[in-house]
Scaffold this motif. Structure first.
Motif, PDB file in Angstrom:
ATOM      1  N   GLN A 152      -0.143   7.133  -4.424  1.00 32.96           N
ATOM      2  CA  GLN A 152       1.043   7.735  -5.074  1.00 32.96           C
ATOM      3  C   GLN A 152       2.022   6.852  -5.290  1.00 32.96           C
ATOM      4  O   GLN A 152       3.270   7.223  -5.876  1.00 32.96           O
ATOM      5  CB  GLN A 152       1.644   8.719  -3.972  1.00 32.96           C
ATOM      6  CG  GLN A 152       0.697  10.112  -3.353  1.00 32.96           C
ATOM      7  CD  GLN A 152       0.151  10.962  -4.389  1.00 32.96           C
ATOM      8  OE1 GLN A 152       0.949  11.006  -5.497  1.00 32.96           O
ATOM      9  NE2 GLN A 152      -1.155  11.216  -4.546  1.00 32.96           N
ATOM     10  N   THR A 153       2.020   5.485  -5.079  1.00 29.44           N
ATOM     11  CA  THR A 153       3.064   4.681  -5.495  1.00 29.44           C
ATOM     12  C   THR A 153       2.698   3.827  -6.659  1.00 29.44           C
ATOM     13  O   THR A 153       1.601   3.267  -7.006  1.00 29.44           O
ATOM     14  CB  THR A 153       3.017   3.571  -4.199  1.00 29.44           C
ATOM     15  OG1 THR A 153       3.123   4.384  -3.075  1.00 29.44           O
ATOM     16  CG2 THR A 153       4.378   2.922  -4.241  1.00 29.44           C
ATOM     17  N   GLU A 205      -2.650   2.668  -1.702  1.00 25.77           N
ATOM     18  CA  GLU A 205      -1.510   3.179  -2.015  1.00 25.77           C
ATOM     19  C   GLU A 205      -1.406   3.171  -3.569  1.00 25.77           C
ATOM     20  O   GLU A 205      -0.436   4.104  -4.294  1.00 25.77           O
ATOM     21  CB  GLU A 205      -0.299   2.901  -1.278  1.00 25.77           C
ATOM     22  CG  GLU A 205      -0.358   3.117   0.083  1.00 25.77           C
ATOM     23  CD  GLU A 205       0.689   2.754   0.929  1.00 25.77           C
ATOM     24  OE1 GLU A 205       1.772   2.584   0.577  1.00 25.77           O
ATOM     25  OE2 GLU A 205       0.751   3.036   2.093  1.00 25.77           O
ATOM     26  N   LEU A 251      -1.553   3.433  -7.466  1.00 24.90           N
ATOM     27  CA  LEU A 251      -1.937   4.871  -8.446  1.00 24.90           C
ATOM     28  C   LEU A 251      -3.609   4.758  -9.021  1.00 24.90           C
ATOM     29  O   LEU A 251      -4.063   5.696  -8.693  1.00 24.90           O
ATOM     30  CB  LEU A 251      -0.989   5.022  -9.678  1.00 24.90           C
ATOM     31  CG  LEU A 251       0.369   5.252  -9.422  1.00 24.90           C
ATOM     32  CD1 LEU A 251       1.019   5.518 -10.800  1.00 24.90           C
ATOM     33  CD2 LEU A 251       0.371   6.489  -8.422  1.00 24.90           C
TER      34      LEU A 251
END
Lengths: 367, 515
Positions: B349-350, B342, B344
């Motif tokens: 995208q987090t 998760e 980047l």
């Protein structure tokens, strides 16, 4: 019976015990076990009404009860449950009267719950008030005795069914001595009941409203925690007190003299008090606070140490190096500040003859 | 002596190999759902990295959260009978009275009050009643319960009642697991009894888990002895741990603090252990974590274990970084173990704290081009915010104005750059696996907590007696007698009691006796 006052509910017991621990001013024993005991009784259907002393007839009889023993025994040898109740029945019989309500000797610490538990077993109400408005280490240190309550008959009961009645005792100091000795033989955990008092006397001499005060303080603490507010500020506001110092404990010294754990805690100031030093004299309870060598709060005014971050009251036996503490002062009730009261519970009575009591709010005491 | 230390956490299973004081290799691998295959993986990986043969390993030390989690998640707990000796005292509060309803229900709420117990000075409260206990044993048998916890008032002063009752139950209920409270806890009846009951209800599980660890170690080809670490950072051998699983509670933070002390060579410091989701901050005194003084809850149950006094904040390598009206917000939410997909830099995208560390050029990790777009201003404000958070909790743990160093360990240590609140920061080698190192270097301890009447025997004699008992307890637990030292002495006078009654607590620690 009166419909004045209110019935204690299960949800009241936790805040009551938190407020009582705070009013214990560092001593008085942990009310946690008593809170659990009362919760068990409430869950089994017991109802105790908290009533103002005004709602009793002048000639009704009120009985003061409390646990007597050692705090460390209180967390290990939990009560059978009926100790204070049996002691109360014994003084009733010895005095030849019928008791109409119970009252606490000491709202601070574990003795806040004892009369409530005895009242639950007896089916009686409990008076909203007590004999100290805080915690003190000895039996004679109540407003009842200071203002002339009789020391006999009194009774002490243990877990096993033994009940010892003190038929004639010449004064409260002898009662403290006899009761203390018998309580040790009883395993340092016993219930003590003192001669029933007439309601008109209790109205004049009890520190009023302290059950409700403890309850409200505890509710503020819990509410502040839920809302993530500053607990120390909420307590100060609720109890009408004042913040006197914030600091870190840099030293704790203890010694045992005459059966009491005496000592000092030294605090180094933080925040508004950075650069200052405070000292707290302890003997079971917190007795005197000095800030930079100047006495700031003296017994009988209440000195309460709260953990700075959580607002949790800190008892004197767990004070330790490194704790971050907010020291707040709460004014004692005027009944504790008369010349007669200061004889028994003033700085001199606790071994500080050099200190002349000055109330923390500087307010002159009503005669 | 070649030792392997393993720390089985919720996210990672870490392992190190040590030769005496030297760390030869350390690995982090994912904790698996069945735990055991993760342990086998970690063992194999660390052996491969060290290039050592499995047969060269003398001992394996395991720190595990397995038993804590079983209580917290209310799973795999055995139906348990709680028997308390003390009547007529204590009748007002039966055992488990302050337990959460669901936990009490999950072990069956089988409580019994019987006669027995002692006063503070050792006198008998009431004589033990064998017929009464046999009646209780009958009831327990009829309910098909195979696990019994026995507590008795003031058993830390005299354990005679618990021992006798234990013998009666052992005879009446052959094969039953019996836990005595005096073997586990200290003064404070409810808390000690709670610990004994929790221990008892974990006994079936501990038999299974210890056997599984044993199998995992054998599967990796290691033939050495096998120990578990307990909450005070010392060891118990596998057979002892099987009997006392509750003693593994909170061993994780202790291991990481002990490992930090060892790796840095600094005995007095603040330790910051930064994981994926939280940071634990505690104070190290003479190489040991400072203990908490208040009652510690495990799974909602009060105990009086000596737990390290650790302060946790929601800051870790996977913490979310969010821009708000009031500035940059870091944590407490986190992507946790999902960071590898998760964050980047790993193609997610987090925005996490790890992405910020990569963007700031503090570390090379994943794909740095995926964070190249982050504004320099956001990166620097996030780094400032992280350091402020750390400074605040370090300040809370500081015990004196003296400038102690801060030892930073754990996988999230990459977030720290430069001094914290003006204090020197030490990032020792192998910082990411400090907890496994703490397990590997663990020693063996013995403890006493008793009330003495000093008027009768004098302070020196009482302390000597207590020290002797502590040393014997350490040797019994597996310490080399010559190496045992007294590390903690505490005597507290008890108010209102005659004869200068004083509560004495002493702890002795020694090196593990191998062979």
């Amino acid at each position: 019976m009166s419909d004045k006052g209110y019935i204690l509910k299960e949800a009241d017991l936790l805040p009551l015990s938190i407020g009582a621990a705070l009013l214990g001013t560092g001593g008085g024993g942990n009310p946690y076990v008593g809170m659990l005991r009362m919760r068990e009784l409430v869950r089994k259907g017991a109802e105790v009404r908290v009533i103002p002393a005004e709602s009793l007839a002048d000639d009704a009889w009120v009985c003061e009860v409390g646990g007597i023993g050692a705090p460390v025994v209180g967390i290990e040898k939990i009560e059978e449950g009926g100790e204070c109740y049996r002691a109360m029945r014994a003084v009733e019989e010895a005095a030849g009267v019928k008791v109409s309500a119970m009252i606490s000797a000491e709202i601070g610490g574990s003795n806040s719950l004892e009369p409530i538990i005895a009242a639950a077993l007896a089916g009686l109400p409990v008076v909203d008030g007590d004999g100290m408005g805080r915690a003190f280490p000895e039996v004679q240190m109540t407003t009842f005795f200071i203002y002339g309550a009789k020391a006999a008959p009194a009774a002490i009961a243990d877990d096993k069914g033994n009940v010892v009645v003190f038929k004639e005792v010449i004064d409260m100091f002898w009662l403290e001595r006899f009761a203390r000795t018998v309580s040790v033989d009883m395993g340092a955990a016993a219930g003590l009941a003192i001669a029933p008092m007439r309601a008109d006397f209790v109205r004049r001499t009890a520190v009023p409203g302290t059950v409700t005060q403890a309850l409200n303080i505890g509710r503020s603490v819990l509410d502040a925690r839920t809302r993530r507010q500053n607990v120390v500020q909420r307590v100060v506001a609720e109890a009408g007190g004042k913040l006197f110092f914030t600091g870190k404990i840099t030293d704790v010294r203890r010694e045992l003299t005459g059966g009491f754990a005496r000592g000092h805690a030294i605090l180094s100031g933080v925040d508004a008090w950075a650069g200052s030093e405070a000292r707290i004299a302890i003997q079971n309870e917190n007795l005197v606070l000095w800030v930079d060598g100047v006495p700031a709060i003296m017994v009988p005014d209440l000195i309460v140490n709260l953990e700075l971050d959580t607002g949790e009251p800190i008892t004197t036996e767990v004070l330790r190096y490194g704790q971050r503490v907010a020291v707040i002062g709460l004014p004692a009730h005027d009944l504790l500040k008369t010349p007669a009261a200061l004889e028994i519970v003033g700085p001199r009575a606790f071994g500080y003859p050099e200190l002349t009591f000055v109330p923390l709010d500087g307010r002159p005491i009503a005669a | 002596m070649i030792r392997i230390g393993i720390d089985v956490g919720g996210t990672n299973t870490d392992a190190v190999i040590m030769d005496g004081p030297r760390v030869i290799a350390g690995v982090k691998s994912a904790t698996t759902a069945d735990v055991m295959s993760g342990v086998v993986n970690a063992l194999k990986a660390v052996l491969a990295e060290s290039g050592m043969a499995a047969s060269a390993v003398d001992v394996v030390m395991v720190g595990t959260t397995h038993f804590t989690n079983a209580v917290v998640q209310r799973r795999d707990l055995a139906p348990t009978a709680a028997v308390r000796l003390g009547l007529p005292a204590t009748a007002s509060l039966p055992p488990m009275v302050d337990w959460p309803e669901d936990l009490r229900a999950s072990i069956g709420n089988h409580v019994y009050l019987a006669h027995g117990g002692n006063e503070f000075d050792g006198r008998i409260i009431s004589p033990l009643d064998e017929a009464e206990l046999l009646g209780i044993a009958d009831d327990i048998r009829q309910k098909g319960i195979n696990t019994v916890a026995i507590s008795s008032v003031f058993s830390p002063v005299s354990n005679e009642c618990e021992k006798k009752a234990g013998e009666i139950f052992a005879k009446a209920l052959p094969g039953a697991h019996i836990t005595l409270s005096s073997e586990i806890g200290r003064i404070g009846l409810l808390e000690r009894e709670n610990a004994a009951i929790m221990n008892a209800c974990l006994r079936d599980l501990s038999t299974h888990v210890i056997e599984a660890f044993r199998t995992a170690i054998a599967e990796a080809g290691v033939k050495g002895r096998f120990f578990l670490t307990q909450n005070d950072g010392t060891l118990m051998d596998a057979a002892f741990a099987e009997k006392f699983p509750v003693l593994t509670f909170a061993s994780g933070p202790t291991n990481s603090m002990r490992g930090a002390a060892f790796l840095s060579g600094v005995a007095d410091a603040i330790v910051v252990d930064i994981g994926g989701t939280t940071s634990d901050v505690g104070s190290l005194q003479k190489g040991f974590p400072r203990q908490a003084t208040v009652a510690v809850e495990v799974g909602g149950v009060r105990t009086n274990f000596r737990m390290p006094d650790v302060f946790s904040i929601g800051l870790g390598g996977g913490s979310h970084v969010v821009e708000t009206e009031k500035g940059v917000k870091v944590g407490p939410t986190s992507v946790g173990y999902r960071i590898v997909t998760e964050a980047l830099v790993f193609g997610g995208q987090t925005l996490t704290t790890t992405d910020v560390a990569v963007a700031a050029g503090r570390i090379k990790l994943g794909d740095a081009t995926r964070v190249a777009h982050l504004p320099a201003d956001l990166v620097s404000r996030t780094e400032t915010r992280i350091m402020e958070m750390l400074e605040d909790c370090v300040e809370r743990s500081r015990l004196s104005p003296e400038p102690l160093p801060v030892i930073v360990v754990g996988g999230g240590s990459i977030l720290v750059n430069g001094p914290i609140g003006g204090l020197e920061v030490i990032k020792p080698n192998h910082f990411a696996v400090a907890n496994a190192v703490g397990a590997a270097i663990a020693q063996v301890s013995g403890e006493v907590d008793r009330v003495y009447a000093l008027a009768e025997m004098g302070r020196d004699k009482a302390l000597d007696d207590a020290k002797q008992r502590a040393v014997e307890a350490a040797v019994a637990a597996g310490a080399l007698r010559e190496s045992v030292e007294i590390v903690d002495v505490e005597d507290v006078p008890l108010a209102y009691l005659p004869g200068n009654a004083t509560r004495v607590r002493i702890k002795a620690v020694g090196e593990l006796h191998v062979g």
